[in-house]
Design a protein around this motif. Structure first.
Motif, PDB file in Angstrom:
ATOM      1  N   TYR A 120     -11.201 -60.278  79.829  1.00 53.12           N
ATOM      2  CA  TYR A 120     -11.883 -60.427  81.121  1.00 53.12           C
ATOM      3  C   TYR A 120     -13.148 -61.238  80.925  1.00 53.12           C
ATOM      4  CZ  TYR A 120     -13.952 -59.505  85.655  1.00 53.12           C
ATOM      5  OH  TYR A 120     -14.482 -59.654  86.911  1.00 53.12           O
ATOM      6  N   ASP A 121     -13.269 -62.294  81.734  1.00 54.20           N
ATOM      7  CA  ASP A 121     -14.426 -63.189  81.704  1.00 54.20           C
ATOM      8  C   ASP A 121     -15.366 -62.750  82.824  1.00 54.20           C
ATOM      9  OD1 ASP A 121     -16.234 -65.319  82.043  1.00 54.20           O
ATOM     10  OD2 ASP A 121     -14.793 -66.778  81.283  1.00 54.20           O
ATOM     11  N   GLN A 122     -16.497 -62.141  82.449  1.00 44.15           N
ATOM     12  CA  GLN A 122     -17.403 -61.592  83.464  1.00 44.15           C
ATOM     13  C   GLN A 122     -18.158 -62.683  84.217  1.00 44.15           C
ATOM     14  OE1 GLN A 122     -19.101 -57.519  82.497  1.00 44.15           O
ATOM     15  NE2 GLN A 122     -19.082 -58.424  80.438  1.00 44.15           N
ATOM     16  N   LYS A 123     -18.247 -63.857  83.637  1.00 38.36           N
ATOM     17  CA  LYS A 123     -18.917 -64.956  84.325  1.00 38.36           C
ATOM     18  C   LYS A 123     -18.002 -65.594  85.366  1.00 38.36           C
ATOM     19  CE  LYS A 123     -21.215 -69.402  83.451  1.00 38.36           C
ATOM     20  NZ  LYS A 123     -21.625 -70.375  82.396  1.00 38.36           N
ATOM     21  N   ARG A 124     -16.754 -65.883  84.967  1.00 33.90           N
ATOM     22  CA  ARG A 124     -15.801 -66.526  85.872  1.00 33.90           C
ATOM     23  C   ARG A 124     -15.008 -65.509  86.684  1.00 33.90           C
ATOM     24  NH1 ARG A 124     -12.821 -71.495  83.001  1.00 33.90           N
ATOM     25  NH2 ARG A 124     -12.370 -71.843  85.210  1.00 33.90           N
TER      26      ARG A 124
END
Length: 631
Positions: free
Chosen positions: A128-132
């Motif tokens: 999981y990419d918390q920025k995107r």
């Protein structure tokens, strides 16, 4: 090796209950008894069960990247993680652990979705990419490690290493897909393009999937495929030397472990080759184990002992007998979906035996698919040449009717089964190979179905996806086409599913060095004459191994891990065969003609036909439905 599970909200972003993630992961505890973890944020949750293999004391999961931007739950092993780590360090990355999990995070941060092309190994992971605000799911090139996913009624996507992880979610529907039932009756397993339950998908081998909170669930994207459309040039001796190099590299790369490691040893060419290279690379005696049968014609333990003595391994062997049939409910529970490869029972037993002394075991799986070791591949290559010599009208109008009129000869060796050969030659290459691969051909399957099930299936036939796959194969010959089908269809659905579930049920990590993708890519480019000669498959592999293994191991007739269920169903398990038509579970479904099922049992017991594989299928279907609470 581990188990992963999670939830991701599409459309609406809602909180994720960590208790729900924990429950999904807890049912996978057999995959990872050494540790557990849960991480949640708005709209996403990841769960993990860990079997500690590398960096035993470190690398807990779900794991954050050094930047805190990424979170991963990972199942598998990355064999080149030290090389990738070194490259990433040169690009400025820093690491806080000594394992391969953090390397995947740094690779994703560096290369994004293309990180998978840099990873050599077996894997299924979720990042999981918390920025995107994206969730990236990926599965290894051959599908050694599984990944199921489904969209639930609240819009969220649930995923897990096994179907039971999804079933732990209260919104999961338990409705059988009739097309998957038809698939199972054809092949003895539910192929990767389908699941036994409606709405459940398996991420295909060599694919990835990116989920976004504000978008519907997209189609998976393929990042790798095997191609047979090019041929290596050079002398046979040079190609033999190159093959040996790939074999040694594949085996030694899979010997990296911080826990005890050993090997399965059947006494066949493939597992014996793996043990030979392990013994060459190891300072200590290799720990090996094998399983035999109480039916002499199916027992290979003497060959396994011969190889064990040759390489001075620390060897253990045990016997499987029909009185262990009571384990069928445990087998059904391992697979969730109906799974009728009868060799699952001895595979589970050999995994249990291995787990007594090791945590990691290398196997010989994959060589038959990659190097043309199956008799059906050799027959297909010869049949395809014959098809090219005969007009289609002759094949369809003469050979077809002859084949349908010819009596069955289940007792005979395949070359003497004229019915099978005639029907195969009458059809296309795809139709012929489907007959060789299937357990029950279409005309016999539909004779078993009730009118209701036949009506629900309509025009669908289990063979069609295989036809489509073979027709689009990157190939030059009929042999290429058969191998491609086995690598893409049979291998992930049957062989790798069997090994993954039975090994993980015992908390054992199984590694397949002969499925190193560089080795398989090299083998796919070998000239056809170096793969088969006459009726001899895996020709170059056997020539290369002559310096390591004796002739009676290399060139004796292929037997495989064959369970003697035909004899069992005529002897100690005859009562089980007769009971199939009276099963309350199967009868309740209304899917089958119970009169015909009773006839099949009596024909087999009397020795008039060999219906052992079909009987085993029906027994496994019955028990799987009971485990799923369906019927």
């Amino acid at each position: 090796m581990c188990g992963i599970a999670g939830l991701f909200h599409c459309g609406t972003i809602k909180p994720v209950d960590p208790v729900r993630i924990e429950r999904m992961a807890t049912v996978l505890a057999h995959r990872g008894p050494d540790g557990s973890g849960v991480w949640t944020a708005q709209g996403v949750g990841l769960g993990h069960r860990r079997l500690s293999i590398i960096d035993v004391e470190g690398s807990p999961q779900p794991m954050h990247s050094m930047s805190e931007r990424l979170v991963i739950s990972f199942n598998g092993e990355i064999y080149n993680f030290r090389d990738v780590r070194k490259e990433l360090k040169a690009r400025g990355a820093s690491f806080g652990t000594a394992g391969d999990t953090e390397v995947i995070l740094a690779a994703y941060e560096q290369w994004g979705a293309d990180c998978v092309s840099h990873l050599h190994g077996m894997f299924a992971f979720a990042i999981y990419d918390q920025k995107r605000r994206e969730l990236f799911l990926a599965r290894d090139r051959f599908g050694v490690k599984p990944l199921f996913y489904t969209q639930l009624s609240d819009g969220s996507v649930a995923f897990a290493s096994e179907l039971k992880g999804l079933l732990a979610h209260p919104l999961m529907r338990r409705e059988v897909d009739p097309s998957a039932l038809e698939d199972f009756m054809a092949w003895g397993y539910v192929p990767d393009h389908r699941s036994i339950l409606k709405g459940v998908h398996k991420l295909p081998a060599g694919h990835s999937l990116t989920l976004r909170h504000d978008s519907p669930v997209p189609e998976p994207q393929q990042y790798w495929d095997i191609s047979f459309d090019k041929r290596h040039k050079g002398k046979a001796k040079d190609l033999e030397a190159e093959l040996l190099h790939h074999l040694q590299q594949a085996v030694t790369s899979r010997m990296v472990s911080d826990v005890p490691l050993g090997a399965f040893l059947s006494g066949g060419v493939d597992s014996s080759s793996v043990v030979a290279f392990m013994a060459e690379a190891s300072r200590q005696p290799v720990k090996t184990c094998s399983i035999g049968f109480d039916v002499a014609s199916a027992d290979e333990t003497s060959y396994a002992r011969q190889v064990a003595d040759l390489f001075a391994t620390d060897h253990e062997a045990r016997t499987v007998s029909a009185d262990q049939f009571d384990a069928i409910d445990m087998i059904a529970g391992m697979f969730d979906e109906p799974f009728a490869d009868a060799s699952a029972l001895p595979t589970w037993r050999v995994c249990q035996l291995a787990r007594e002394s090791v945590t990691v075991a290398l196997s010989g799986d994959g060589a038959d698919e990659a190097m043309a070791g199956y008799r059906r591949q050799v027959f297909h290559a010869h049949e395809e040449r014959l098809r090219g010599l005969m007009p289609e009208v002759l094949r369809k109008n003469i050979l077809g009717p002859l084949g349908r009129a010819y009596p069955r000869a289940d007792w005979a060796p395949r070359p003497l089964r004229a019915r099978t050969t005639l029907l195969s030659l009458a059809g296309s290459a795809e139709e012929g190979y489907a007959r060789a691969l299937s357990v029950v051909p279409p005309e016999e399957r539909f004779a078993l179905y009730s009118p209701d099930l036949a009506g629900r299936l309509g025009s669908y036939r289990a063979e069609q996806p295989l036809y489509d796959l073979m027709a689009s194969a990157p190939m030059r010959s009929g042999l290429d086409q058969a191998q491609y089908a086995d690598l893409k269809f049979w291998l992930p659905g049957d062989i790798l599913t069997k090994v993954d579930r039975t090994s993980m049920a015992t908390s054992l990590e199984a590694r397949e060095p002969l499925l190193d993708h560089r080795l398989v890519e090299f083998a796919a480019g070998l000239p056809e004459g170096l793969r088969i000669k006459g009726r001899q498959g895996k020709w170059l592999l056997k020539k290369a191994m002559e310096r390591y293994l004796p002739e009676d191991i290399l060139y004796r007739p292929k037997q495989g891990f064959v369970t003697p269920i035909a004899e069992w169903f005529r002897g100690p398990l005859a009562g089980k065969a007769r009971g199939i038509s009276k099963s309350a579970m199967l009868a309740h479904t209304g899917w089958f003609d119970n009169v015909r099922l009773a006839e099949i049992a009596e024909e087999h017991i009397a020795g008039r036909a060999d219906h052992s594989r079909l009987l085993w299928q029906l027994v496994m279907l019955d028990r799987s439905l009971a485990r799923l609470g369906i019927g």
